[in-house]
Design an enzyme around this catalytic site. Structure first.
Site, mmCIF file in Angstrom:
data_model
loop_
_atom_site.group_PDB
_atom_site.id
_atom_site.type_symbol
_atom_site.label_atom_id
_atom_site.label_comp_id
_atom_site.label_asym_id
_atom_site.label_seq_id
_atom_site.Cartn_x
_atom_site.Cartn_y
_atom_site.Cartn_z
ATOM 1 N N SER A 1 190.294 71.054 219.409
ATOM 2 C CA SER A 1 190.297 71.887 218.047
ATOM 3 C C SER A 1 189.158 72.863 217.817
ATOM 4 C CB SER A 1 189.330 70.399 217.123
ATOM 5 O OG SER A 1 187.733 70.911 217.606
ATOM 6 N N LYS B 1 182.642 73.030 215.091
ATOM 7 C CA LYS B 1 183.565 72.934 214.051
ATOM 8 C C LYS B 1 183.222 74.399 213.221
ATOM 9 C CE LYS B 1 186.445 70.105 214.427
ATOM 10 N NZ LYS B 1 186.184 69.293 215.200
#
Lengths: 413, 172
Positions: free
Chosen positions: B93, B130
């Site tokens: 990701s 993230k």
């Protein structure tokens, strides 16, 4: 002003840092060999799981309520404790590490100790993830008492004054630091039910019950400091290494292995301190809770002819001692090795008839230590320590060593 | 020949024929340091010095007088050891931020999680890595891979900020 910084449910909090899913859920951590609960989250306390409860007694309760149960992960707890202490030490010039999860801080000379305590608490939480409570008082005993109350309600930081009748009056006598259960029964009988009544009692009566030690506790509660900060731990006079076995052990060979391991571990501790042992004790015992089985326990001590930190000599002697007390036909639960009368390496005394100060032996032992330090305990060891170690401790549900082992780091996706 | 003792001609080792190939001299050093000093001279265990400036022919730089310390990768990657943890990255990701599956993340909990920092957050009890985006009082976790959706953070999630990623260690 003295502060006691105490980590909340420390072992549980360590587990939660790396497994956030455990937040707000009941969690307990078990002692060696998964014996009993030694740490409980608040949710587990609310379920009525008492401190020290044997696991087999609470197993069903835990299952019914979805309690997460872990074996002790001492590598993790040790590393997290070191981090907490390191943060605390940045704020104060003087501190005493009291236990793996408690430290006394000297806040003397700071203008706003309560405000500072709040900042300390936030920083420890942010940097390490461990929640702590801070209790403030003029003495260690008052700080300890304040900490107890801070944990329960006061947002983690509380200052208690010696003259505060309602606060001291709310603390039952057995919760005062330094008053054991036996003493508190006698104090209660005389009408001293809480910390306030105890603090106001005539000191002659207190001395009659618990001697000067208890009188000191009483004075501390009135704000007179009797317990100094101990920054440097006292040099140890003895060191012990003992464990309960993962399963009952009957054979002489297995016991010899276990004792050899404990002897090596104890010797390593002594060597790390630069001390030498003058005496050696080996003990063993059966499981005294198994009333249905024959019981036996014994110990034997020798003084070593020359103070030593040589694991090979100590293992040899420990095995001889074990063999002199070993009796066939019992199932043993525990054994241990004690090194006695430690002296500093500088005061080493030579012996007339033995080769001493053997440089090659010394090099060998150092090499052994280095290999073990780099490749783990299984990297190099004495044959006497055994290979299979079927007797070794049970830690069935230990979590990963998140901070001390490359292969067990936490994972983020 | 002098029968009363004293120096004999031609006795002893020739000058300079020792371990080091140059004249030596006895000095007093603290006992505790003997091993270190011996190691230093015998094994040539000198750390490589790093010079602060390039070599300029002709004009000696005044900075050359100041040798800097040996390079320590720990000190370079870890500013605050007490608050630094290592975390293993999983999945793709954050691939466009240079974070690959299996990479080692250096995570500093003492760093303030501000807009644009790559952070570790616990979402639904799991740690995730993230990029943090803060805008007009709202916060999002943005993946660095078009195949993954952004995650909106509500106020309560702020308490689940775990740390700030300061470095990625990626083996080649």
């Amino acid at each position: 002003m003295i502060a006691l910084a105490d980590c909340n449910n420390f072992y549980v909090s360590c587990e939660r840092v790396f497994q956030p899913s455990l937040e707000d859920r009941p969690v307990i951590v078990l002692s060696n060999n998964d014996g009993c609960a030694v740490a409980r989250s608040n949710e587990a306390k609310a379920l009525g799981i008492p401190m020290g409860a044997p696991y087999h007694q609470i197993k069903r309760l835990c299952g019914r309520n979805g309690v997460s149960v872990f074996s002790s992960n001492y590598e993790l707890y040790g590393d997290m404790s070191r981090r907490v202490v390191s943060v605390l030490s940045r704020f104060v010039p003087e501190m005493e590490i009291y236990s793996i999860d408690e430290s006394f801080l000297n806040l003397g000379g700071f203008s706003d100790p309560l405000g500072l305590s709040g900042r300390i608490r936030e920083t420890v939480r942010k940097w390490t993830g461990i929640p702590i409570s801070v209790g403030l008082g003029k003495t260690k005993t008052l700080a300890k008492l304040a900490n107890r109350l801070a944990k329960k309600e006061h947002a983690g930081c509380l200052q208690v004054e010696a003259g505060n009748r309602s606060t001291l009056g709310s603390v039952p006598i057995e919760d005062v630091w330094g008053v054991g259960r036996r003493l508190s029964v006698r104090l209660r009988r005389l009408g001293f039910q809480d910390a306030w009544a105890f603090a106001q009692a005539p000191s002659s009566a207190i001395r009659a019950i618990g001697g000067v030690t208890l009188e000191r506790t009483q004075r501390e509660l009135t704000g007179i400091s009797c317990l100094a900060m101990e920054e440097v731990p006292q040099p140890r006079k003895n060191t012990c290494c003992s464990r309960s076995f993962g399963k009952p052990v009957t054979g002489r060979g297995e016991l010899e292995e276990a004792v050899a391991n404990y002897a090596v571990r104890a010797t390593r501790k002594v060597r790390a301190e630069g001390s030498l042992a003058c005496g050696l004790q080996v003990f063993l015992s059966t499981n005294r809770f198994r009333k249905d089985q024959p019981q036996y326990s014994n110990s034997r001590t020798i003084s070593l002819d020359e103070p030593t930190d040589d694991p090979i000599r100590i293992v040899k002697n420990a095995k001889a001692l074990l063999n002199s007390i070993y009796r066939k036909g019992y199932s043993y639960k525990k054994a241990g090795v004690l090194l006695l009368d430690l002296v500093s390496g500088g005061s080493r005394q030579g012996l007339l008839f033995e080769e001493h100060g053997d440089g090659r032996r010394r090099d060998f032992v150092n090499a052994l230590d280095e290999v073990a330090a780099r490749y783990g305990q299984s990297g190099a060891f004495l044959a006497a320590q055994g290979v299979r170690r079927s007797w070794s401790m049970k830690r069935q549900s230990r979590t990963a060593r998140y901070t001390t082992c490359w292969d067990e780091l936490p994972v983020a996706s | 020949m002098n029968i009363r003792g004293g120096k004999r001609k031609g006795a002893g080792r020739p000058k300079g024929s020792n371990l080091y190939g140059e004249p030596t001299q006895p000095v007093r050093i603290p006992k505790s340091q003997i091993e270190r000093v011996l190691r230093f001279v015998q094994e040539r265990e000198y750390a490589l010095p790093l010079y602060a400036s390039g070599v300029s022919a002709g004009f000696p730089s005044p900075a050359d007088d100041y040798l800097e310390g040996a390079l320590d990768l720990n000190a370079h990657l870890v500013r605050e050891p007490t608050a630094t943890f290592f975390v293993r990255a999983r999945g793709e990701s954050m691939i466009d931020a240079g974070i690959h599956d299996g990479d080692l993340l250096v995570v500093d909990r003492s760093v303030e999680a501000t807009d644009g920092k790559v952070v570790i957050v616990s979402v639904n009890g799991e740690l995730t890595v993230k990029r943090l985006r803060r805008d007009k009082g709202k916060s999002w976790l943005l993946p660095e891979n078009p195949d993954y959706p952004p995650i909106a953070l509500n106020e309560e999630d702020e308490t689940h900020l775990w740390g700030v990623v300061t470095n990625v260690i990626h083996p080649l």
